[in-house]
Scaffold this motif. Sequence first.
Motif, PDB file in Angstrom:
ATOM      1  N   TYR A  25      -8.026 -88.004 -60.095  1.00 22.82           N
ATOM      2  CA  TYR A  25      -8.303 -86.682 -59.512  1.00 22.82           C
ATOM      3  C   TYR A  25      -8.449 -85.605 -60.582  1.00 22.82           C
ATOM      4  CZ  TYR A  25      -6.585 -88.899 -55.253  1.00 22.82           C
ATOM      5  OH  TYR A  25      -6.418 -89.732 -54.186  1.00 22.82           O
ATOM      6  N   GLY A  26      -8.973 -84.452 -60.133  1.00 20.86           N
ATOM      7  CA  GLY A  26      -8.826 -83.245 -60.924  1.00 20.86           C
ATOM      8  C   GLY A  26      -7.388 -82.785 -60.744  1.00 20.86           C
ATOM      9  N   LEU A  65     -15.916 -82.291 -49.704  1.00 15.11           N
ATOM     10  CA  LEU A  65     -16.326 -83.633 -50.123  1.00 15.11           C
ATOM     11  C   LEU A  65     -16.055 -84.585 -48.958  1.00 15.11           C
ATOM     12  CD1 LEU A  65     -14.932 -83.711 -53.783  1.00 15.11           C
ATOM     13  CD2 LEU A  65     -17.040 -82.687 -52.884  1.00 15.11           C
ATOM     14  N   ILE A 120      -6.511 -82.003 -56.941  1.00 16.52           N
ATOM     15  CA  ILE A 120      -7.512 -81.332 -56.116  1.00 16.52           C
ATOM     16  C   ILE A 120      -7.970 -82.303 -55.041  1.00 16.52           C
ATOM     17  CG2 ILE A 120      -9.832 -80.332 -56.118  1.00 16.52           C
ATOM     18  CD1 ILE A 120      -9.474 -79.777 -59.126  1.00 16.52           C
ATOM     19  N   THR A 121      -7.879 -81.876 -53.786  1.00  8.93           N
ATOM     20  CA  THR A 121      -8.519 -82.662 -52.731  1.00  8.93           C
ATOM     21  C   THR A 121      -9.915 -82.052 -52.549  1.00  8.93           C
ATOM     22  OG1 THR A 121      -7.968 -81.293 -50.865  1.00  8.93           O
ATOM     23  CG2 THR A 121      -6.273 -82.814 -51.586  1.00  8.93           C
ATOM     24  N   GLY A 122     -10.732 -82.628 -51.771  1.00  7.99           N
ATOM     25  CA  GLY A 122     -12.133 -82.194 -51.729  1.00  7.99           C
ATOM     26  C   GLY A 122     -12.433 -80.999 -50.847  1.00  7.99           C
ATOM     27  N   TYR A 128     -12.808 -76.734 -51.212  1.00  9.44           N
ATOM     28  CA  TYR A 128     -12.808 -75.593 -52.128  1.00  9.44           C
ATOM     29  C   TYR A 128     -13.480 -74.414 -51.441  1.00  9.44           C
ATOM     30  CZ  TYR A 128     -13.352 -79.666 -55.427  1.00  9.44           C
ATOM     31  OH  TYR A 128     -13.271 -80.870 -56.094  1.00  9.44           O
ATOM     32  N   LEU A 184     -20.788 -84.045 -59.701  1.00  4.50           N
ATOM     33  CA  LEU A 184     -20.474 -83.132 -58.593  1.00  4.50           C
ATOM     34  C   LEU A 184     -20.850 -81.689 -58.925  1.00  4.50           C
ATOM     35  CD1 LEU A 184     -19.131 -82.511 -55.866  1.00  4.50           C
ATOM     36  CD2 LEU A 184     -16.911 -82.461 -57.056  1.00  4.50           C
ATOM     37  N   GLU A 189     -10.111 -82.682 -65.384  1.00  2.00           N
ATOM     38  CA  GLU A 189     -10.679 -83.727 -64.530  1.00  2.00           C
ATOM     39  C   GLU A 189     -10.187 -85.102 -64.967  1.00  2.00           C
ATOM     40  OE1 GLU A 189     -12.198 -83.493 -61.785  1.00  2.00           O
ATOM     41  OE2 GLU A 189     -13.231 -85.380 -61.478  1.00  2.00           O
ATOM     42  N   LYS A 190      -9.549 -85.800 -64.066  1.00  2.00           N
ATOM     43  CA  LYS A 190      -9.097 -87.187 -64.249  1.00  2.00           C
ATOM     44  C   LYS A 190      -8.437 -87.440 -65.610  1.00  2.00           C
ATOM     45  CE  LYS A 190     -12.286 -88.873 -60.785  1.00  2.00           C
ATOM     46  NZ  LYS A 190     -13.440 -88.080 -60.573  1.00  2.00           N
ATOM     47  N   THR A 197     -14.835 -79.402 -61.743  1.00  2.00           N
ATOM     48  CA  THR A 197     -13.522 -79.024 -62.291  1.00  2.00           C
ATOM     49  C   THR A 197     -13.671 -78.263 -63.608  1.00  2.00           C
ATOM     50  OG1 THR A 197     -12.627 -81.023 -61.290  1.00  2.00           O
ATOM     51  CG2 THR A 197     -11.256 -79.972 -62.962  1.00  2.00           C
ATOM     52  N   GLN A 236     -19.111 -81.674 -64.298  1.00  8.41           N
ATOM     53  CA  GLN A 236     -17.937 -81.676 -63.416  1.00  8.41           C
ATOM     54  C   GLN A 236     -17.659 -80.290 -62.848  1.00  8.41           C
ATOM     55  OE1 GLN A 236     -16.485 -84.315 -62.439  1.00  8.41           O
ATOM     56  NE2 GLN A 236     -16.993 -85.876 -63.957  1.00  8.41           N
ATOM     57  N   GLU A 291     -13.302 -87.391 -48.120  1.00 10.88           N
ATOM     58  CA  GLU A 291     -11.942 -87.095 -47.682  1.00 10.88           C
ATOM     59  C   GLU A 291     -11.973 -86.712 -46.212  1.00 10.88           C
ATOM     60  OE1 GLU A 291      -9.348 -85.701 -50.259  1.00 10.88           O
ATOM     61  OE2 GLU A 291     -10.672 -85.730 -52.005  1.00 10.88           O
TER      62      GLU A 291
HETATM   63  C1  G1P Z   1     -13.928 -85.404 -57.114  1.00 16.02           C
HETATM   64  C2  G1P Z   1     -13.505 -84.280 -58.069  1.00 16.02           C
HETATM   65  C3  G1P Z   1     -12.012 -84.376 -58.374  1.00 16.02           C
HETATM   66  C4  G1P Z   1     -11.229 -84.347 -57.083  1.00 16.02           C
HETATM   67  C5  G1P Z   1     -11.708 -85.492 -56.160  1.00 16.02           C
HETATM   68  C6  G1P Z   1     -11.051 -85.392 -54.807  1.00 16.02           C
HETATM   69  O1  G1P Z   1     -13.820 -86.644 -57.788  1.00 16.02           O
HETATM   70  O2  G1P Z   1     -14.270 -84.372 -59.244  1.00 16.02           O
HETATM   71  O3  G1P Z   1     -11.615 -83.289 -59.173  1.00 16.02           O
HETATM   72  O4  G1P Z   1      -9.838 -84.495 -57.346  1.00 16.02           O
HETATM   73  O5  G1P Z   1     -13.125 -85.423 -55.956  1.00 16.02           O
HETATM   74  O6  G1P Z   1     -11.404 -86.483 -54.035  1.00 16.02           O
HETATM   75  P1  G1P Z   1     -14.509 -88.009 -57.219  1.00 16.02           P
HETATM   76  O7  G1P Z   1     -13.505 -88.616 -56.310  1.00 16.02           O
HETATM   77  O8  G1P Z   1     -15.756 -87.601 -56.528  1.00 16.02           O
HETATM   78  O9  G1P Z   1     -14.761 -88.852 -58.434  1.00 16.02           O
END
Ligand code: G1P
Length: 288
Positions: A168-169, A135, A201-203, A205, A115, A188-189, A229, A227, A138
């Motif tokens: 998630y982050g 993102l 974190i939701t998508g 920002y 990302l 991150e995760k 994050t 990342q 979502e």
């Molecule tokens: C991404 C981000 C993560 C965030 C998440 C939200 O992860 O890297 O920090 O919490 O989106 O959906 P992904 O779901 O793309 O792996």
Amino acid sequence: MQTNEKDAQGGRDIRVAVIPVAGKGTRWKPITRSVPKELLPVWRRTSASYAFEEAVTAGFDEIIFVISPDKLGVFEHFLRFDASDLSAHFIDQSWADLHERVKIRACIQEQQLGLGHAILCAEQDVNGRPFAVLLPDEVLMQNGLKTLVSKTPAVLLMEVPFEQRANYGIVKCEKLPSGDLRIDDLVEKPAPELAPSSYAITGRYTFTPEIFDHLRNLPPGHHGEIQLTDAMKTYTQIHSITGVLFDGTRHDVGQPMGLLTASLDFALRDPQYKDAVRDYVKKLIAAQ
Ligand code: G1P
């Protein structure tokens, strides 16, 4: 390069949104061998059109899609997505008007390196302006992006159960008197027991363009990917990021369950179909 003085003063006049749509869609194989996941339907529209709509209704008038060379169809979909499609599908004339004013562009992410890398690919098109990231996995039933704009740089957060922290982050944060959160660190995760909080974190920002300084030369992080994050981790030491809690409904349409719940949610709000859908669901439940 700054576009105007207001931009340089912390991103209040924020007009450009980046929507990354270059992911491989591994979770949706084999469908994604021929159809990009962003074009899977959520009720009567494509899943990615909801993030697009959210950006446009939040007042953004330039949308940059980060696409991969084999997903040009996603960009084409948005080029062809016009006000007459909308009036056929619903709703709000003001959004159809806004759509006419929106400038759409695409930039190519040649390799899917994460990302953070996808966002870095948009640097030239963002061109030194503050910007948002959405993102499209979502789908939010209330406009989350709108709540971030005046607080740039900011990120939308939600509380998640212990076992979901690894998806998630996660932020380390302090509650502010305003009810927002001051973000002190991010990971991150993380393994759930190592997560600094339950705020994920939701998508959505918003950033000032200095985030790119933190993305360039960033080593791969979680899952061997660059990342976003990780870049936010050093960025927030210099440009304090505000965490805004989202208390609406969110569907993760990157998952089968989310695709279904989002479709149901929209179907039950669709004047043309809601009664029929409700009756059918009731019948299904009664037959269990
Ligand atoms: C991404 C981000 C993560 C965030 C998440 C939200 O992860 O890297 O920090 O919490 O989106 O959906 P992904 O779901 O793309 O792996």
